[in-house]
Design an enzyme around this catalytic site. Structure first.
Site, mmCIF file in Angstrom:
data_model
loop_
_atom_site.group_PDB
_atom_site.id
_atom_site.type_symbol
_atom_site.label_atom_id
_atom_site.label_comp_id
_atom_site.label_asym_id
_atom_site.label_seq_id
_atom_site.Cartn_x
_atom_site.Cartn_y
_atom_site.Cartn_z
ATOM 1 N N GLU A 117 0.823 -1.217 0.000
ATOM 2 C CA GLU A 117 0.000 0.000 0.000
ATOM 3 C C GLU A 117 0.859 1.270 0.000
ATOM 4 O O GLU A 117 0.356 2.355 0.294
ATOM 5 C CB GLU A 117 -0.940 0.027 1.229
ATOM 6 C CG GLU A 117 -1.849 -1.173 1.371
ATOM 7 C CD GLU A 117 -2.939 -1.276 0.301
ATOM 8 O OE1 GLU A 117 -2.924 -0.465 -0.646
ATOM 9 O OE2 GLU A 117 -3.763 -2.174 0.423
ATOM 10 N N HIS A 140 -2.683 2.797 8.242
ATOM 11 C CA HIS A 140 -3.785 2.027 7.647
ATOM 12 C C HIS A 140 -4.049 0.784 8.489
ATOM 13 O O HIS A 140 -3.120 0.115 8.916
ATOM 14 C CB HIS A 140 -3.421 1.629 6.215
ATOM 15 C CG HIS A 140 -4.330 0.590 5.637
ATOM 16 N ND1 HIS A 140 -5.690 0.792 5.495
ATOM 17 C CD2 HIS A 140 -4.087 -0.665 5.188
ATOM 18 C CE1 HIS A 140 -6.233 -0.291 4.971
ATOM 19 N NE2 HIS A 140 -5.292 -1.197 4.783
ATOM 20 N N HIS A 142 -7.486 -2.292 9.748
ATOM 21 C CA HIS A 142 -8.756 -2.937 9.393
ATOM 22 C C HIS A 142 -9.675 -3.006 10.615
ATOM 23 O O HIS A 142 -9.955 -4.097 11.115
ATOM 24 C CB HIS A 142 -8.485 -4.361 8.888
ATOM 25 C CG HIS A 142 -7.581 -4.454 7.700
ATOM 26 N ND1 HIS A 142 -6.982 -5.641 7.315
ATOM 27 C CD2 HIS A 142 -7.179 -3.517 6.797
ATOM 28 C CE1 HIS A 142 -6.245 -5.431 6.225
ATOM 29 N NE2 HIS A 142 -6.335 -4.151 5.903
ATOM 30 N N GLU A 170 -17.785 12.937 21.021
ATOM 31 C CA GLU A 170 -16.372 13.216 20.723
ATOM 32 C C GLU A 170 -16.099 13.322 19.221
ATOM 33 O O GLU A 170 -15.097 13.907 18.815
ATOM 34 C CB GLU A 170 -15.473 12.107 21.295
ATOM 35 C CG GLU A 170 -15.425 12.050 22.805
ATOM 36 C CD GLU A 170 -15.116 13.403 23.408
ATOM 37 O OE1 GLU A 170 -14.020 13.917 23.167
ATOM 38 O OE2 GLU A 170 -15.984 13.958 24.107
ATOM 39 N N HIS A 211 -12.982 -2.603 3.630
ATOM 40 C CA HIS A 211 -11.552 -2.861 3.848
ATOM 41 C C HIS A 211 -11.007 -2.265 5.150
ATOM 42 O O HIS A 211 -10.473 -2.981 5.983
ATOM 43 C CB HIS A 211 -10.749 -2.362 2.635
ATOM 44 C CG HIS A 211 -9.300 -2.705 2.679
ATOM 45 N ND1 HIS A 211 -8.595 -3.175 1.588
ATOM 46 C CD2 HIS A 211 -8.398 -2.652 3.681
ATOM 47 C CE1 HIS A 211 -7.342 -3.401 1.945
ATOM 48 N NE2 HIS A 211 -7.193 -3.074 3.212
#
Ligand code: 13P
Ligand code: ZN
Length: 271
Positions: A117, A140, A142, A170, A211
């Protein structure tokens, strides 16, 4: 000269990947992090550049990230293993002056390379640096509830942002600019990198439908804090779905934005 393996950057990467793995977000090799380290800080560990090998980028890096140093998780590597073997699971690279290659200075000891990525990371760094020169981290992961939430909603940033802001007080405080949303795309490609970087011009947090999340910040804490706030809020949303009685009223979301003097994404809550 101090060894890079003992640096605060390697320590921070080991600690955060372990933490994220424990959250249950980073199964197997899921997730990746890139951390821009300023040259004068790199020089505390490497008197001058001595490259181990070159790794092709497969795209042309934006001029703003050329000649810059990044510490990045390796492709196929497990977050749970970074702390116990950083030199295999991480790599420190310098982006070449033509933007085509990454020069490896340290790490990827087993002959590995940076995350698949990396297009999305490097392109997102470029987008964020142009709007916020202090940005250093792209993260990144999941996270389960965010993926669930994305699967239950249209791929619409106003809808997604509104649901988040109205589920947790929040949320608007932590991401007043809202959340960027991409549809389900093929990951690990330049195309998803370009699409993510486009969103990163406006948002610090982007959802990849089906994803996971991309978060940005000036340091590891800030990028992680953004992601954990979205994930916690998505959890609240999913657990209350179909049971909701007390949704946060629009006036409270607006009141929070006023109290904290926030520049809210327009068109999400009517004033
Ligand atoms: P990498 O192992 O290449 O970092 O890929 C993991 C991932 O999360 C893909 O989106
Ligand atoms: Zn992923």
């Amino acid at each position: 000269m101090a060894k890079f393996i003992n640096s605060k950057y390697v320590r921070e990467m080991g600690d955060i990947t372990k933490n994220m793995y424990r959250q249950g977000w980073d199964e197997r090799n899921g997730g990746n992090i890139s951390y821009l380290i300023d040259e004068h800080l790199v020089r505390e560990y490497f008197k001058k550049d001595k490259f181990i090998r070159d790794i092709n980028l497969g795209f042309e890096a934006d001029p703003i990230v050329r000649n810059k140093y990044f510490l990045i998780t390796g492709t196929g590597k497990y977050f749970k293993n970074v702390k116990k073997d950083p030199e295999t699971n991480l790599g420190l690279v310098k982006i070449s002056s033509d933007g085509k290659v990454a020069h490896l200075l340290w790490g990827y000891k087993d002959g590995g390379r940076f995350t698949s990525e990396f297009p999305a990371h490097l392109m997102s760094h470029a987008s964020r640096l142009k709007v916020d020169p202090a940005n250093r981290v792209i993260m990144h992961t999941h996270p389960t509830y965010t993926i669930c939430m994305g699967a239950c909603l249209p791929t619409d940033e106003v809808v997604f942002t509104r649901k988040l802001w109205k589920s947790n007080t929040e949320a608007v405080v932590v991401f007043p600019e809202g959340i960027g949303v991409l549809p389900c795309m093929i990951c690990g490609t330049n195309e998803i990198g370009i699409a993510t970087a486009e969103k990163m011009k406006e948002y610090r947090i982007v959802s990849w439908t089906n994803h996971g999340l991309y978060g940005a910040g000036k340091d590891i804490d800030e990028a992680f804090g953004l992601i954990e706030t979205v994930e916690k809020t998505a959890q609240i949303y999913m657990l209350t779905l179909d049971h909701l009685v007390n949704e946060i009223p629009d006036e409270v979301v607006l009141g929070l934005a006023k109290l904290w003097n926030l520049k809210m994404k327009p068109g999400v809550i009517e004033e």
